[in-house]
Design a protein around this motif. Sequence first.
Motif, PDB file in Angstrom:
ATOM      1  N   THR A  44       0.842  -1.194   0.000  1.00 34.15           N
ATOM      2  CA  THR A  44       0.000   0.000   0.000  1.00 34.15           C
ATOM      3  C   THR A  44       0.875   1.240   0.000  1.00 34.15           C
ATOM      4  O   THR A  44       2.078   1.171   0.283  1.00 34.15           O
ATOM      5  N   CYS A 196       0.828  -6.814  -7.261  1.00 38.37           N
ATOM      6  CA  CYS A 196      -0.320  -6.582  -8.150  1.00 38.37           C
ATOM      7  C   CYS A 196      -0.196  -7.499  -9.363  1.00 38.37           C
ATOM      8  O   CYS A 196      -0.102  -7.031 -10.500  1.00 38.37           O
ATOM      9  N   THR A 219      -7.768  -5.599  -8.689  1.00 37.89           N
ATOM     10  CA  THR A 219      -7.916  -5.886 -10.121  1.00 37.89           C
ATOM     11  C   THR A 219      -8.496  -7.274 -10.372  1.00 37.89           C
ATOM     12  O   THR A 219      -9.140  -7.494 -11.403  1.00 37.89           O
ATOM     13  N   ASP A 245      -2.734  -1.972  -2.992  1.00 35.14           N
ATOM     14  CA  ASP A 245      -2.056  -0.986  -3.829  1.00 35.14           C
ATOM     15  C   ASP A 245      -2.754   0.370  -3.695  1.00 35.14           C
ATOM     16  O   ASP A 245      -2.794   1.158  -4.636  1.00 35.14           O
ATOM     17  N   PHE A 248      -4.932   3.184  -5.154  1.00 36.57           N
ATOM     18  CA  PHE A 248      -5.336   2.770  -6.495  1.00 36.57           C
ATOM     19  C   PHE A 248      -6.099   1.445  -6.450  1.00 36.57           C
ATOM     20  O   PHE A 248      -6.152   0.778  -5.421  1.00 36.57           O
ATOM     21  N   LEU A 249      -6.660   1.046  -7.588  1.00 39.90           N
ATOM     22  CA  LEU A 249      -7.174  -0.298  -7.844  1.00 39.90           C
ATOM     23  C   LEU A 249      -8.261  -0.737  -6.864  1.00 39.90           C
ATOM     24  O   LEU A 249      -8.283  -1.874  -6.390  1.00 39.90           O
ATOM     25  N   THR A 250      -9.176   0.159  -6.571  1.00 40.60           N
ATOM     26  CA  THR A 250     -10.283  -0.141  -5.676  1.00 40.60           C
ATOM     27  C   THR A 250     -11.109  -1.305  -6.238  1.00 40.60           C
ATOM     28  O   THR A 250     -11.471  -1.303  -7.414  1.00 40.60           O
ATOM     29  N   ARG A 255     -15.201   0.662  -7.741  1.00 36.72           N
ATOM     30  CA  ARG A 255     -14.238   1.330  -8.611  1.00 36.72           C
ATOM     31  C   ARG A 255     -14.636   2.795  -8.785  1.00 36.72           C
ATOM     32  O   ARG A 255     -15.813   3.132  -8.901  1.00 36.72           O
ATOM     33  N   VAL A 258     -11.780   6.040  -3.632  1.00 36.01           N
ATOM     34  CA  VAL A 258     -10.414   5.928  -3.142  1.00 36.01           C
ATOM     35  C   VAL A 258     -10.225   4.594  -2.419  1.00 36.01           C
ATOM     36  O   VAL A 258     -11.039   4.223  -1.570  1.00 36.01           O
ATOM     37  N   ASN A 259      -9.193   3.884  -2.757  1.00 33.38           N
ATOM     38  CA  ASN A 259      -8.874   2.622  -2.098  1.00 33.38           C
ATOM     39  C   ASN A 259      -8.070   2.895  -0.832  1.00 33.38           C
ATOM     40  O   ASN A 259      -7.417   3.931  -0.697  1.00 33.38           O
TER      41      ASN A 259
END
Length: 299
Positions: A44, A196, A219, A245, A248-250, A255, A258-259
């Motif tokens: 993260t 990832c 993802t 991550d 990103f990449l929630t 989607r 914010v992740n």
Amino acid sequence: MSTPEVPFPYRPDSLALKHDGGGRPVAFAPAPEPLPVPVYDNHTHFDFGDSPVDLAAALDAAEAVGVAGAVQVGCDLPSSRFTVAAVDADPRVLGAVAIHPNDAPELAAAGALEDALAEIDSMAAHPRIRAIGETGLDYFRTGEEGRAAQHHSFRSHLEMAKARDLALQIHCRDAHEDVLAVLAEVGAPSRLVFHCFSGDAELAQICNENGWYMSFAGTTTFKNAQNLRDALAVADPALVLAETDAPFLTPHPFRGRVNASYMLPYTVQYMAQMKEIELSEMCLQLSKNTRAVYGSWHD
């Protein structure tokens, strides 16, 4: 030591809109159901984003849903310096430091890459820095003119990880064949993680054969990511990790929001369903695997 502030907007207990640095509204997903067994966010970025938030608050929110700790990952000198401050500030954080492959060509062009690598190596001596990363190759944003610098940086990080007996977190985008070629040439450290994971079942089988870890992110839940689900299906459970991550990449169905580490259970639940494993068993395996890579959070 005071807790460093983390620059991204964060309120997991609320669906209220805030605004990012450009004045655009940012919505936050609700907290998931707590996991039955604690796991760790293997990758993260607490320091990415626009609005400051307290690191301890972010970790408290994650811990409340069964995410016991996280690996904060540096991508350049400022974020790697932040990582060292973060691991000193909160025992729920371990760290990784590196120069991202997309930054290597710019540093090389400025004549600053070797000094940057030397500083990364110095930071890696900290006892709570447990990995070199994220490093690797990225041909999506860097053209042919920057590949030599990326390869040099990747090799340097590999040697660093081996010399210090640290794990290595690989960033790979549109460059799987060349990453494998460099690993064959230089040799992999004893603990290697494809962060990832973005490959397919064939790459997952290569990882199985070499004892390399595969870290799956949000993802995996995306509708167009059948290759990742195929990879997860064949991945050795003893070599599987989970990450956000963030920011990103929630994961689906959030989607666009914010992740953050508190959202890792959404991905873990999905992984358990795909592997047809009981959620508690998946959590136990993920926790065991993560500690095998990074060691104990309590040392």
